[in-house]
Enzyme design. Structure first.
Site, PDB file in Angstrom:
ATOM      1  CE  LYS A  66       0.845   1.267   4.517  1.00 23.33           C
ATOM      2  NZ  LYS A  66       1.706   2.402   4.865  1.00 23.33           N
ATOM      3  CG  ASP A 110      -0.773  -0.221   7.938  1.00 20.88           C
ATOM      4  OD1 ASP A 110      -1.589   0.707   8.126  1.00 20.88           O
ATOM      5  OD2 ASP A 110       0.440  -0.032   7.702  1.00 20.88           O
TER       6      ASP A 110
HETATM    7  C1  LIG Z   1       2.181   4.279   9.153  1.00 21.92           C
HETATM    8  C2  LIG Z   1       1.087   3.331   8.722  1.00 21.92           C
HETATM    9  O1  LIG Z   1       1.657   2.265   7.968  1.00 21.92           O
HETATM   10  C3  LIG Z   1       0.126   4.057   7.796  1.00 21.92           C
HETATM   11  O2  LIG Z   1      -0.784   3.196   7.179  1.00 21.92           O
HETATM   12  C4  LIG Z   1       0.310   2.755   9.917  1.00 21.92           C
HETATM   13  O3  LIG Z   1      -0.267   3.785  10.691  1.00 21.92           O
HETATM   14  C5  LIG Z   1       1.137   1.819  10.774  1.00 21.92           C
HETATM   15  O4  LIG Z   1       0.421   0.638  10.879  1.00 21.92           O
HETATM   16  P1  LIG Z   1       1.092  -0.714  11.459  1.00 21.92           P
HETATM   17  O5  LIG Z   1       2.462  -0.889  10.895  1.00 21.92           O
HETATM   18  O6  LIG Z   1       0.083  -1.806  11.250  1.00 21.92           O
HETATM   19  O7  LIG Z   1       1.251  -0.323  12.973  1.00 21.92           O
HETATM   20  P2  LIG Z   1       0.888  -1.139  14.307  1.00 21.92           P
HETATM   21  O8  LIG Z   1       1.603  -2.455  14.267  1.00 21.92           O
HETATM   22  O9  LIG Z   1      -0.580  -1.140  14.533  1.00 21.92           O
HETATM   23  O10 LIG Z   1       1.577  -0.187  15.378  1.00 21.92           O
HETATM   24  C6  LIG Z   1       2.988  -0.039  15.452  1.00 21.92           C
HETATM   25  C7  LIG Z   1       3.280   1.221  16.241  1.00 21.92           C
HETATM   26  O11 LIG Z   1       3.001   2.378  15.424  1.00 21.92           O
HETATM   27  C8  LIG Z   1       2.423   3.418  16.186  1.00 21.92           C
HETATM   28  N1  LIG Z   1       1.081   3.727  15.675  1.00 21.92           N
HETATM   29  C9  LIG Z   1       0.467   2.930  14.748  1.00 21.92           C
HETATM   30  C10 LIG Z   1      -0.777   3.260  14.248  1.00 21.92           C
HETATM   31  C11 LIG Z   1      -1.415   4.421  14.747  1.00 21.92           C
HETATM   32  N2  LIG Z   1      -2.628   4.778  14.321  1.00 21.92           N
HETATM   33  N3  LIG Z   1      -0.800   5.201  15.664  1.00 21.92           N
HETATM   34  C12 LIG Z   1       0.445   4.879  16.119  1.00 21.92           C
HETATM   35  O12 LIG Z   1       1.000   5.607  16.936  1.00 21.92           O
HETATM   36  C13 LIG Z   1       2.396   2.922  17.632  1.00 21.92           C
HETATM   37  O13 LIG Z   1       3.585   3.358  18.240  1.00 21.92           O
HETATM   38  C14 LIG Z   1       2.415   1.406  17.474  1.00 21.92           C
HETATM   39  O14 LIG Z   1       2.988   0.745  18.583  1.00 21.92           O
HETATM   40  N1  LIG Z   2       6.148 -11.176   7.353  1.00 25.30           N
HETATM   41  C1  LIG Z   2       6.924 -10.127   7.617  1.00 25.30           C
HETATM   42  N2  LIG Z   2       7.433  -9.386   6.603  1.00 25.30           N
HETATM   43  C2  LIG Z   2       8.209  -8.319   6.876  1.00 25.30           C
HETATM   44  N3  LIG Z   2       8.571  -7.936   8.114  1.00 25.30           N
HETATM   45  C3  LIG Z   2       8.078  -8.615   9.137  1.00 25.30           C
HETATM   46  C4  LIG Z   2       7.240  -9.730   8.930  1.00 25.30           C
HETATM   47  N4  LIG Z   2       6.885 -10.201  10.122  1.00 25.30           N
HETATM   48  C5  LIG Z   2       7.483  -9.427  11.031  1.00 25.30           C
HETATM   49  N5  LIG Z   2       8.222  -8.477  10.467  1.00 25.30           N
HETATM   50  C6  LIG Z   2       8.992  -7.456  11.209  1.00 25.30           C
HETATM   51  O1  LIG Z   2       8.250  -6.239  11.123  1.00 25.30           O
HETATM   52  C7  LIG Z   2       9.095  -5.135  10.830  1.00 25.30           C
HETATM   53  C8  LIG Z   2       8.312  -4.137   9.963  1.00 25.30           C
HETATM   54  O2  LIG Z   2       8.070  -4.745   8.739  1.00 25.30           O
HETATM   55  P1  LIG Z   2       7.060  -4.225   7.637  1.00 25.30           P
HETATM   56  O3  LIG Z   2       7.650  -4.651   6.328  1.00 25.30           O
HETATM   57  O4  LIG Z   2       5.679  -4.665   7.927  1.00 25.30           O
HETATM   58  O5  LIG Z   2       7.158  -2.662   7.823  1.00 25.30           O
HETATM   59  P2  LIG Z   2       6.398  -1.523   7.119  1.00 25.30           P
HETATM   60  O6  LIG Z   2       6.137  -1.917   5.700  1.00 25.30           O
HETATM   61  O7  LIG Z   2       7.151  -0.257   7.362  1.00 25.30           O
HETATM   62  O8  LIG Z   2       5.021  -1.485   7.890  1.00 25.30           O
HETATM   63  P3  LIG Z   2       3.874  -0.394   7.810  1.00 25.30           P
HETATM   64  O9  LIG Z   2       3.876   0.213   6.443  1.00 25.30           O
HETATM   65  O10 LIG Z   2       2.642  -1.257   8.061  1.00 25.30           O
HETATM   66  O11 LIG Z   2       4.153   0.559   8.922  1.00 25.30           O
HETATM   67  C9  LIG Z   2      10.300  -5.728  10.117  1.00 25.30           C
HETATM   68  O12 LIG Z   2      11.458  -5.003  10.406  1.00 25.30           O
HETATM   69  C10 LIG Z   2      10.369  -7.152  10.640  1.00 25.30           C
HETATM   70  O13 LIG Z   2      11.276  -7.247  11.731  1.00 25.30           O
END
Ligand SMILES: C[C@](O)(CO)[C@H](O)COP(=O)(O)OP(=O)(O)OC[C@H]1O[C@@H](n2ccc(N)nc2=O)[C@H](O)[C@@H]1O
Ligand SMILES: Nc1ncnc2c1ncn2[C@@H]1O[C@H](COP(=O)(O)OP(=O)(O)OP(=O)(O)O)[C@@H](O)[C@H]1O
Length: 300
Positions: free
Chosen positions: A11, A138
């Site tokens: 996304k 997400d």
């Molecule tokens: C940045 C985005 O990717 C935009 O879509 C999302 O808001 C993050 O979503 P995500 O990776 O699924 O995050 P989560 O695993 O739910 O949360 C990880 C951490 O991100 C922060 N977090 C996330 C979502 C939100 N609405 N507020 C937050 O402050 C919090 O510190 C939380 O502990």
């Molecule tokens: N299946 C997986 N694929 C990728 N990373 C994973 C997975 N499971 C756990 N992780 C851990 O989660 C962390 C974040 O990975 P991810 O690729 O989801 O980040 P992101 O794309 O920045 O997430 P978001 O956009 O939802 O904030 C990685 O550094 C890794 O340690």
């Protein structure tokens, strides 16, 4: 059925408006998600226990222990079904890791759909959406796909019809950014400025651009409240965004929590030229063209 494969998209957030910090550590959002054509595939095979293995470009950066979101998803589904099911999960990884493109969430969504099928549970989509929301903010969108507005912490979704296909280029960065640290940096910058944090509002002009399929208008209205924080942690992203603008991008933005940068192109041909321009000038080591919206987690 002994093996099931599900395809799940990455996304980009075309609007990410971040409200004040909540007591539970999350932020209320207006989060306009858009699913794009960079995919992971999750295959679930019959097995005694729940295990995971990863192949593809970024496999060495992904945990294969209990920290893997796909394992957490399969466990949560088995718990919901009230039985000790097992599955070998194989992730074919194409979505950048910790790149702000919801790669881990995609794998969690893929594991939910694949295991629901493999185990013959037949749970409705709404049940999967509830389990998804507990796994991460997400994850529900990775199930749903398309274009959607997320409120709450991003997990409460309303689908948005779009009037056309949008063409993007994603510039991948070396090393990831932790989502929690980018939100924390956003809070730190806000505290330092002492300005009141407004309640997030949906951008009407952006809605209109999405509805009419107007890439020029969409490019002009892309916004991300986490961008300043991502740039503060990774100043080198500034020149990458600028290079994309120089190559004619209609809009240039950090994707979610970064560090991937997203560029909106005029059409598929422009996206290809933009990607080539970004890599040949050294502004990005890898630039991937993609289009959206695409479907969410889909059984193959
Ligand atoms: C940045 C985005 O990717 C935009 O879509 C999302 O808001 C993050 O979503 P995500 O990776 O699924 O995050 P989560 O695993 O739910 O949360 C990880 C951490 O991100 C922060 N977090 C996330 C979502 C939100 N609405 N507020 C937050 O402050 C919090 O510190 C939380 O502990
Ligand atoms: N299946 C997986 N694929 C990728 N990373 C994973 C997975 N499971 C756990 N992780 C851990 O989660 C962390 C974040 O990975 P991810 O690729 O989801 O980040 P992101 O794309 O920045 O997430 P978001 O956009 O939802 O904030 C990685 O550094 C890794 O340690």
């Amino acid at each position: 059925m002994s093996s099931v494969t599900v395809r799940v998209p990455a996304k980009v957030n075309v609007q990410l408006s971040v409200g004040p910090l909540r007591e539970d550590g999350f932020h209320d959002l207006v989060n306009v998600f858009h699913a794009v054509s960079i995919f992971d595939e999750v295959t679930a095979k019959e097995s005694e226990a729940i295990t995971v293995s990863v192949s593809g470009k970024w496999s060495n950066q992904v945990p294969v222990d209990d920290g893997n979101l796909a394992i957490k998803a399969a466990r949560a589904l088995a718990k919901h079904a009230g039985r000790g099911y097992g599955a070998d999960l194989l992730i074919q990884k194409d979505i950048p890791v910790a790149g702000g493109m919801a790669g881990g969430s995609a794998d969690a969504a893929g594991a939910l759909v694949a295991c629901n099928e493999l185990w013959g549970l037949g749970l409705p989509f709404e049940d999967l959406m509830e389990i998804a929301a507990d796994l991460g903010s997400d994850v529900p969108f990775s199930l749903l796909g398309g274009t959607a507005v997320g409120t709450g912490r991003g997990e409460q979704l309303s689908e948005l019809p779009t009037g056309g296909v949008f063409h993007w280029v994603f510039a991948l960065a070396d090393g990831g950014l932790s989502t929690a640290s980018v939100y924390a940096e956003c809070d730190r910058l806000r505290e330092a400025s002492a300005a009141e944090v407004p309640w997030p509002q949906l951008d009407d002009s952006l809605m209109e651009a999405l509805g009419t399929g107007d890439a020029y208008a969409l490019g002009a209205h892309l916004s991300n409240d986490l961008q300043e924080a991502a740039l503060s942690l990774r100043p080198e992203l500034g020149p990458t965004l600028e290079a994309g603008r120089q190559h004619g991008a209609l809009g240039a933005i950090v994707s979610g929590s970064g560090p991937t940068c997203a560029f909106l192109a005029i059409d598929a041909l422009h996206a290809r030229d933009l990607a080539r321009g970004l890599t040949t000038t050294g502004a990005a080591h890898t630039a991937v063209p993609a289009h959206g919206p695409v479907a969410g987690a889909t059984l193959l």
